[in-house]
Scaffold this active site. Structure first.
Site, PDB file in Angstrom:
ATOM      1  N   ASN A   9       0.871  -1.179   0.000  1.00 35.87           N
ATOM      2  CA  ASN A   9       0.000   0.000   0.000  1.00 35.87           C
ATOM      3  C   ASN A   9       0.906   1.226   0.000  1.00 35.87           C
ATOM      4  O   ASN A   9       1.495   1.558   1.024  1.00 35.87           O
ATOM      5  CB  ASN A   9      -0.892  -0.012   1.250  1.00 35.87           C
ATOM      6  CG  ASN A   9      -1.670   1.286   1.390  1.00 35.87           C
ATOM      7  OD1 ASN A   9      -1.853   2.013   0.415  1.00 35.87           O
ATOM      8  ND2 ASN A   9      -2.122   1.576   2.601  1.00 35.87           N
ATOM      9  N   LYS A  11       0.100   4.263  -0.279  1.00 30.11           N
ATOM     10  CA  LYS A  11      -0.530   5.498   0.238  1.00 30.11           C
ATOM     11  C   LYS A  11      -0.319   6.635  -0.762  1.00 30.11           C
ATOM     12  O   LYS A  11      -0.368   6.394  -1.969  1.00 30.11           O
ATOM     13  CB  LYS A  11       0.027   5.841   1.619  1.00 30.11           C
ATOM     14  CG  LYS A  11       0.064   4.630   2.553  1.00 30.11           C
ATOM     15  CD  LYS A  11       0.358   4.989   3.960  1.00 30.11           C
ATOM     16  CE  LYS A  11       0.569   3.712   4.757  1.00 30.11           C
ATOM     17  NZ  LYS A  11       0.179   3.826   6.135  1.00 30.11           N
ATOM     18  N   HIS A  95      -9.493   1.205   4.599  1.00 30.08           N
ATOM     19  CA  HIS A  95      -8.227   1.394   5.321  1.00 30.08           C
ATOM     20  C   HIS A  95      -8.457   2.380   6.468  1.00 30.08           C
ATOM     21  O   HIS A  95      -9.245   3.318   6.344  1.00 30.08           O
ATOM     22  CB  HIS A  95      -7.169   1.937   4.351  1.00 30.08           C
ATOM     23  CG  HIS A  95      -5.791   1.925   4.934  1.00 30.08           C
ATOM     24  ND1 HIS A  95      -5.363   2.904   5.799  1.00 30.08           N
ATOM     25  CD2 HIS A  95      -4.769   1.055   4.803  1.00 30.08           C
ATOM     26  CE1 HIS A  95      -4.118   2.625   6.170  1.00 30.08           C
ATOM     27  NE2 HIS A  95      -3.742   1.503   5.582  1.00 30.08           N
ATOM     28  N   GLU A  97      -6.852   4.803   7.519  1.00 26.78           N
ATOM     29  CA  GLU A  97      -6.634   6.221   7.181  1.00 26.78           C
ATOM     30  C   GLU A  97      -7.850   6.789   6.457  1.00 26.78           C
ATOM     31  O   GLU A  97      -8.162   7.971   6.601  1.00 26.78           O
ATOM     32  CB  GLU A  97      -5.346   6.373   6.345  1.00 26.78           C
ATOM     33  CG  GLU A  97      -4.114   6.172   7.220  1.00 26.78           C
ATOM     34  CD  GLU A  97      -2.882   5.639   6.500  1.00 26.78           C
ATOM     35  OE1 GLU A  97      -2.844   5.675   5.259  1.00 26.78           O
ATOM     36  OE2 GLU A  97      -1.963   5.173   7.193  1.00 26.78           O
ATOM     37  N   GLU A 167      -5.548  -4.752  10.672  1.00 22.01           N
ATOM     38  CA  GLU A 167      -4.550  -3.701  10.843  1.00 22.01           C
ATOM     39  C   GLU A 167      -4.831  -2.935  12.132  1.00 22.01           C
ATOM     40  O   GLU A 167      -5.641  -1.997  12.140  1.00 22.01           O
ATOM     41  CB  GLU A 167      -4.606  -2.734   9.657  1.00 22.01           C
ATOM     42  CG  GLU A 167      -4.263  -3.367   8.336  1.00 22.01           C
ATOM     43  CD  GLU A 167      -3.587  -2.369   7.415  1.00 22.01           C
ATOM     44  OE1 GLU A 167      -2.448  -2.632   7.015  1.00 22.01           O
ATOM     45  OE2 GLU A 167      -4.184  -1.319   7.139  1.00 22.01           O
ATOM     46  N   GLY A 173       2.285   2.599  10.641  1.00 22.13           N
ATOM     47  CA  GLY A 173       3.219   3.712  10.473  1.00 22.13           C
ATOM     48  C   GLY A 173       3.891   4.156  11.758  1.00 22.13           C
ATOM     49  O   GLY A 173       4.510   5.221  11.814  1.00 22.13           O
ATOM     50  N   SER A 213       3.264  -1.852  10.388  1.00 23.52           N
ATOM     51  CA  SER A 213       4.721  -1.842  10.567  1.00 23.52           C
ATOM     52  C   SER A 213       5.375  -3.187  10.245  1.00 23.52           C
ATOM     53  O   SER A 213       6.293  -3.620  10.952  1.00 23.52           O
ATOM     54  CB  SER A 213       5.092  -1.361  11.983  1.00 23.52           C
ATOM     55  OG  SER A 213       4.653  -0.026  12.179  1.00 23.52           O
TER      56      SER A 213
HETATM   57  C1  PEP Z   1      -0.753   0.286   5.812  1.00 20.61           C
HETATM   58  O1  PEP Z   1      -0.665   1.313   5.180  1.00 20.61           O
HETATM   59  O2  PEP Z   1      -1.716  -0.448   5.621  1.00 20.61           O
HETATM   60  C2  PEP Z   1       0.299  -0.057   6.772  1.00 20.61           C
HETATM   61  C3  PEP Z   1       0.190  -1.173   7.427  1.00 20.61           C
HETATM   62  O3  PEP Z   1       1.324   0.824   6.910  1.00 20.61           O
HETATM   63  P1  PEP Z   1       2.748   0.545   7.619  1.00 20.61           P
HETATM   64  O4  PEP Z   1       3.268  -0.754   7.072  1.00 20.61           O
HETATM   65  O5  PEP Z   1       3.605   1.714   7.213  1.00 20.61           O
HETATM   66  O6  PEP Z   1       2.514   0.478   9.086  1.00 20.61           O
END
Ligand code: PEP
Length: 249
Positions: A9, A11, A95, A97, A167, A173, A213
């Site tokens: 992803n 973003k 997601h 976000e 998630e 992040g 992460s």
């Molecule tokens: C994500 O954007 O779904 C995500 C898990 O980001 P990150 O790996 O940066 O934590």
């Protein structure tokens, strides 16, 4: 055996030119990798070059969002038909976000899921608790609610292609990762909810990814969990070498 699904992803990162550069480096490194399915989800403007770059390869291309209506006066939105018209095959839905900054709700996730499935996209539905919910012991309740509402009114037959990504919002992040055991426990809750909605056979085959992460140095411990059927990777997917290390965990 569920084949694992490793999803990037990106973003709001990378221009079309940077997308081409990524694939030039990434595709040869994963060319012979068939143990897992690989999907890259760039921003909308990068999708045409990504699809072109990945054509004929073992990497599929997904969108980070999709609207629930077929077309209409929805300024700034992209429909499922527009995505499939350019050979995009996957779509991330709900997601955290999008939920946090763009007012996505369990209801819009449900509508988007239904539309994505109708158009033959493979939806990756994101669920997960925020830190306060985990600390208050509400993780299971939150996951159950998010899944129940996302799956509402959708048949097992229609949902066949769907994957779910767990998630935990506090891990996205932040550099904090759920332990493999925490993720596996959450996945069990999600799988039970899928069983209630779609039946045991469906739930047994449902791929539940972990996201939050995931990095080259923690990917193998996470992927070793039987309950974890892949990864949704944000930050660490932007660099082709890092993402390759995750794919090859
Ligand atoms: C994500 O954007 O779904 C995500 C898990 O980001 P990150 O790996 O940066 O934590």
């Amino acid at each position: 055996m569920r084949k694992k699904l490793i999803v990037a992803n990106w973003k709001m990162y990378k221009t079309p030119e940077q997308t081409t550069a990524f694939f030039d480096e990434f595709l040869p490194m994963v060319a012979s990798h068939d143990r897992d399915e690989i999907v890259v989800c760039p921003p909308f403007v990068d999708l045409p070059v990504a699809v072109e770059a990945a054509e004929g390869s073992n990497v599929a291309i997904g969108a980070q969002n999709v609207h629930w209506e077929k077309e209409g006066a929805f300024t700034g939105e992209i429909s499922a038909g527009m995505l499939t018209a350019i050979a995009v095959t996957h779509a991330i839905i709900g997601h955290s976000e999008r939920r946090q900054y763009f007012n996505e709700t369990d209801d819009t996730v449900n509508r988007k899921l239904e539309t994505a499935l109708e158009h033959g996209l493979t939806p990756i539905v994101c669920v997960g608790e925020v830190l306060e919910e985990r600390e208050a012991g509400l993780t299971e309740d939150v996951l159950r609610r998010q899944c129940m509402r996302a799956f509402n009114g959708i048949s097992a037959k229609k949902a066949a292609k769907m994957a779910v990504a767990y998630e935990p919002v506090w891990a996205i992040g932040t550099g904090k990762t759920a332990t493999p055991q925490m993720a596996a426990d959450a996945h069990t809750v999600i799988r039970l909810e899928a069983e209630k909605a779609f039946g045991k056979e469906f739930a047994d085959g449902l791929r539940i990814l972990y996201g939050g992460s995931v990095k080259p140095d923690n990917a193998s411990a996470l992927m070793a969990e039987e309950e974890i059927d892949g990864a949704l990777v944000g930050g660490a997917s932007l660099d082709p070498k890092n993402f390759t290390r995750i794919v090859k965990y």
